[in-house]
Scaffold this active site. Structure first.
Site, PDB file in Angstrom:
ATOM      1  N   ALA A 108      68.790 -10.373   3.135  1.00  0.00           N
ATOM      2  CA  ALA A 108      68.851 -10.391   1.668  1.00  0.00           C
ATOM      3  C   ALA A 108      67.519 -10.309   0.936  1.00  0.00           C
ATOM      4  CB  ALA A 108      69.603 -11.643   1.205  1.00  0.00           C
ATOM      5  N   PRO A 110      64.013  -9.056  -0.608  1.00  0.00           N
ATOM      6  CA  PRO A 110      63.654 -10.053  -1.633  1.00  0.00           C
ATOM      7  C   PRO A 110      64.768 -10.394  -2.629  1.00  0.00           C
ATOM      8  CG  PRO A 110      62.711  -7.921  -2.186  1.00  0.00           C
ATOM      9  CD  PRO A 110      63.382  -7.745  -0.852  1.00  0.00           C
ATOM     10  N   GLY A 111      65.913  -9.750  -2.535  1.00  0.00           N
ATOM     11  CA  GLY A 111      67.017 -10.201  -3.386  1.00  0.00           C
ATOM     12  C   GLY A 111      67.631  -9.170  -4.306  1.00  0.00           C
ATOM     13  N   GLY A 112      67.289  -7.889  -4.104  1.00  0.00           N
ATOM     14  CA  GLY A 112      67.846  -6.833  -4.959  1.00  0.00           C
ATOM     15  C   GLY A 112      69.367  -6.840  -4.947  1.00  0.00           C
ATOM     16  N   ASP A 158      68.806 -16.755  11.725  1.00  0.00           N
ATOM     17  CA  ASP A 158      69.125 -15.532  12.447  1.00  0.00           C
ATOM     18  C   ASP A 158      70.588 -15.195  12.146  1.00  0.00           C
ATOM     19  OD1 ASP A 158      67.835 -14.023  15.022  1.00  0.00           O
ATOM     20  OD2 ASP A 158      70.027 -14.019  15.028  1.00  0.00           O
ATOM     21  N   CYS A 228      67.638   2.406   4.176  1.00  0.00           N
ATOM     22  CA  CYS A 228      66.914   3.386   3.358  1.00  0.00           C
ATOM     23  C   CYS A 228      66.359   4.455   4.290  1.00  0.00           C
ATOM     24  CB  CYS A 228      65.860   2.736   2.463  1.00  0.00           C
ATOM     25  SG  CYS A 228      64.787   1.593   3.278  1.00  0.00           S
TER      26      CYS A 228
HETATM   27  N1  SAM Z   1      68.712  -6.494   0.815  1.00  0.00           N
HETATM   28  C1  SAM Z   1      67.342  -6.605   0.389  1.00  0.00           C
HETATM   29  C2  SAM Z   1      67.262  -6.262  -1.075  1.00  0.00           C
HETATM   30  O1  SAM Z   1      68.143  -5.588  -1.591  1.00  0.00           O
HETATM   31  O2  SAM Z   1      66.301  -6.720  -1.723  1.00  0.00           O
HETATM   32  C3  SAM Z   1      66.410  -5.763   1.231  1.00  0.00           C
HETATM   33  C4  SAM Z   1      66.549  -6.018   2.698  1.00  0.00           C
HETATM   34  S1  SAM Z   1      65.418  -5.179   3.703  1.00  0.00           S
HETATM   35  C5  SAM Z   1      66.005  -3.574   3.700  1.00  0.00           C
HETATM   36  C6  SAM Z   1      65.846  -5.769   5.278  1.00  0.00           C
HETATM   37  C7  SAM Z   1      65.594  -7.230   5.526  1.00  0.00           C
HETATM   38  O3  SAM Z   1      66.001  -7.547   6.871  1.00  0.00           O
HETATM   39  C8  SAM Z   1      64.145  -7.639   5.409  1.00  0.00           C
HETATM   40  O4  SAM Z   1      64.000  -8.676   4.481  1.00  0.00           O
HETATM   41  C9  SAM Z   1      63.780  -8.119   6.817  1.00  0.00           C
HETATM   42  O5  SAM Z   1      62.917  -9.221   6.812  1.00  0.00           O
HETATM   43  C10 SAM Z   1      65.116  -8.497   7.399  1.00  0.00           C
HETATM   44  N2  SAM Z   1      65.151  -8.445   8.875  1.00  0.00           N
HETATM   45  C11 SAM Z   1      64.193  -8.008   9.716  1.00  0.00           C
HETATM   46  N3  SAM Z   1      64.590  -8.151  10.992  1.00  0.00           N
HETATM   47  C12 SAM Z   1      65.801  -8.708  10.963  1.00  0.00           C
HETATM   48  C13 SAM Z   1      66.719  -9.133  11.967  1.00  0.00           C
HETATM   49  N4  SAM Z   1      66.441  -8.978  13.266  1.00  0.00           N
HETATM   50  N5  SAM Z   1      67.868  -9.702  11.575  1.00  0.00           N
HETATM   51  C14 SAM Z   1      68.154  -9.838  10.264  1.00  0.00           C
HETATM   52  N6  SAM Z   1      67.323  -9.450   9.280  1.00  0.00           N
HETATM   53  C15 SAM Z   1      66.168  -8.892   9.623  1.00  0.00           C
END
Ligand code: SAM
Length: 462
Positions: A108, A110-112, A158, A228
């Site tokens: 989630a 940074p929270g978009g 996790d 993305c």
């Molecule tokens: N949903 C967010 C938003 O809309 O602001 C953006 C999320 S970003 C695309 C993906 C997120 O997954 C990151 O914050 C990252 O730290 C986290 N992440 C990285 N490895 C991960 C893992 N193994 N399991 C779950 N989340 C993970």
């Protein structure tokens, strides 16, 4: 040819069977980066004089990129700076919000997506926003507190830690960590970090996350999967393998043709792509997976015993009952003297999640009790349900509002001593304690503006 140019060409060519890869390449290389924001409808009611994002009721494109840090309303959760393509989430979630629902945003920060979803949910709904990386979980928590909705929990776990919530959620969102192809125009460093082996590693991680959280989704619920990226390996291939293994199916989403979204199907996986040469925004791909069978949620038989929080009995709640309005809540103590509130309907859930997860925050911050004094917690100022009749209010100018967010003490000579609620353009921004010759500023250091505020660069969205 520079290696990043070779990478870019390779990534574009890989989707030549889905779209015009030359046009994609040309736009990534040559065009300006659009800037978009999504307004918080609880804080800004008026329509802004900017181009609308067609698939999002509160999304706008700005004509150029301002210094967001120098707008007080950016810090007050009045809007969120977000990629326009990501705002398509609204089209998927909106049909499910005619009744209260429970949503789990797995990746989630940074929270978009989380701040978007909570604005769509009905009263009585719940959002659990999780982030595995601790520092990012705190940023997520700040953004959600500032968005001001009451029904959210932020965790730092996790994805596999949520098995105790088998069949609990109606909607699960996996906005997965990915190779970032869709961000090539915006952040050139993603081009340098890209490699076929990274794509492979990402797809394996994405598959693992999907399997880890699938059990938390109720039968009849939907899992929204997004990245993305443009490639098939992290999208169609992840989704088609997943639905083949779980007996799930993909859902088709309807949209207007002139939105220029590209629908692509492969082995039952239906993906919707936003290409920067076709839609105004960066690259994004999204898919909706429907669960048909599985375990229904069974609430724990015994009331969970969370050791790290204490629910304050109804009879001792009197001090706190006027802080928030129109909100069926319980009140609980987190650390000594730190009081928060949470939705009454989810009392057992609150205890359960505190017992199993690393909860960064849950609900709305209320007060810090120090001796006989009740000091409002800074986050309370952002809550939509804050009862703002209880404190004197002071509307401040742009510079003073930014000084507040820089955590400077302010001079307030014309008001009586004690706590004062500050507003800027009518939006609540915080509390200061007027002690006569100055007003103390309790704004959290970790949220404060670090850059210098030059008066000629200040601005505001309103
Ligand atoms: N949903 C967010 C938003 O809309 O602001 C953006 C999320 S970003 C695309 C993906 C997120 O997954 C990151 O914050 C990252 O730290 C986290 N992440 C990285 N490895 C991960 C893992 N193994 N399991 C779950 N989340 C993970």
């Amino acid at each position: 040819m520079k290696s990043s140019e070779a990478t870019l060409l390779h990534v574009c060519k890989a989707v030549n069977h889905i779209t015009d890869s030359e046009a994609l390449h040309s736009v990534i290389t040559n065009s300006e980066i659009p800037v978009s924001i999504r307004v918080n409808p609880n804080k800004i009611q008026q329509t802004l004089p900017y181009e609308k994002v067609q698939w999002c009721s509160h999304g706008y494109y700005l004509p150029k990129r301002p210094i967001f840090t120098l707008d007080p309303l950016f810090h007050a959760g009045a809007y969120y700076v977000q990629e326009a393509a990501s705002m398509f989430l609204e089209q998927i979630v909106a049909p499910y919000t005619y009744k209260p629902v429970k949503v789990f945003d797995v990746c989630a920060a940074p929270g978009g997506k989380s701040t978007h979803v909570i604005s769509l949910l009905q009263r009585g709904s719940l959002l659990v926003a999780n982030e595995v990386i601790r520092s990012r979980a705190h940023i997520l928590s700040e953004n959600i507190i500032k968005w001001g909705k009451s029904n959210c929990v932020v965790t730092n776990n996790d994805p596999k830690d949520f098995d105790f919530l088998s069949g609990f959620f109606d909607i699960v969102i996996v906005d997965a960590p990915c190779s970032g192809e869709g961000m090539f125009r915006k952040d050139v460093s993603t081009i340098q970090e890209w490699s076929p082996s990274h794509v492979d590693l990402c797809s394996k991680r994405q598959t693992r996350i999907l399997h880890d959280v699938w059990n938390t989704l109720a039968p009849g619920g939907i899992l929204i999967y997004s990245t993305c990226t443009f490639n098939e390996i992290e999208n169609e291939d992840v989704v088609s393998d997943f639905i083949a293994q779980t007996g799930a199916t993909c859902k088709q989403i309807s949209f207007f043709q002139d939105w220029n979204i590209t629908e692509h199907e492969k082995k039952g996986a239906v993906c919707y792509r936003f290409f920067p040469h076709k839609t105004k925004g960066e690259g994004f791909t999204i898919s909706v997976i429907c669960k048909h069978n599985g375990t229904e949620f069974e609430p724990p038989k015994r009331t969970p015993q969370a050791k790290n929080i204490t629910i304050i009995p109804e009879k001792n709640r009197l001090h706190f009952s006027n802080l928030i309005q129109n909100y069926q809540s319980i009140v609980y103590e987190r650390q000594k003297g730190i009081i928060w509130s949470f939705a009454k309907d989810y009392r057992k859930f609150l205890l359960d999640i505190y017992m199993h997860c690393n909860v960064i925050h849950a609900g709305i911050p209320l007060v810090h009790i120090q001796g006989h004094k009740l000091n409002p917690l800074p986050g309370l100022a952002f809550a939509n349900s804050f009862n703002s009749t209880i404190l004197p209010k002071l509307e401040v100018d742009l510079y003073t509002a930014l000084r507040y967010f820089k955590k400077e003490s302010l001079e307030i000579s014309h008001m009586s001593k004690g706590w004062i609620q500050l507003t800027y353009k009518g939006v609540s921004i915080g509390f200061v304690k007027n002690i006569g010759n100055r007003a103390n500023n309790p704004y959290p250091q970790e949220w404060s503006i670090k850059m210098n505020v030059h008066q000629n660069q200040m601005w505001s969205i309103l």
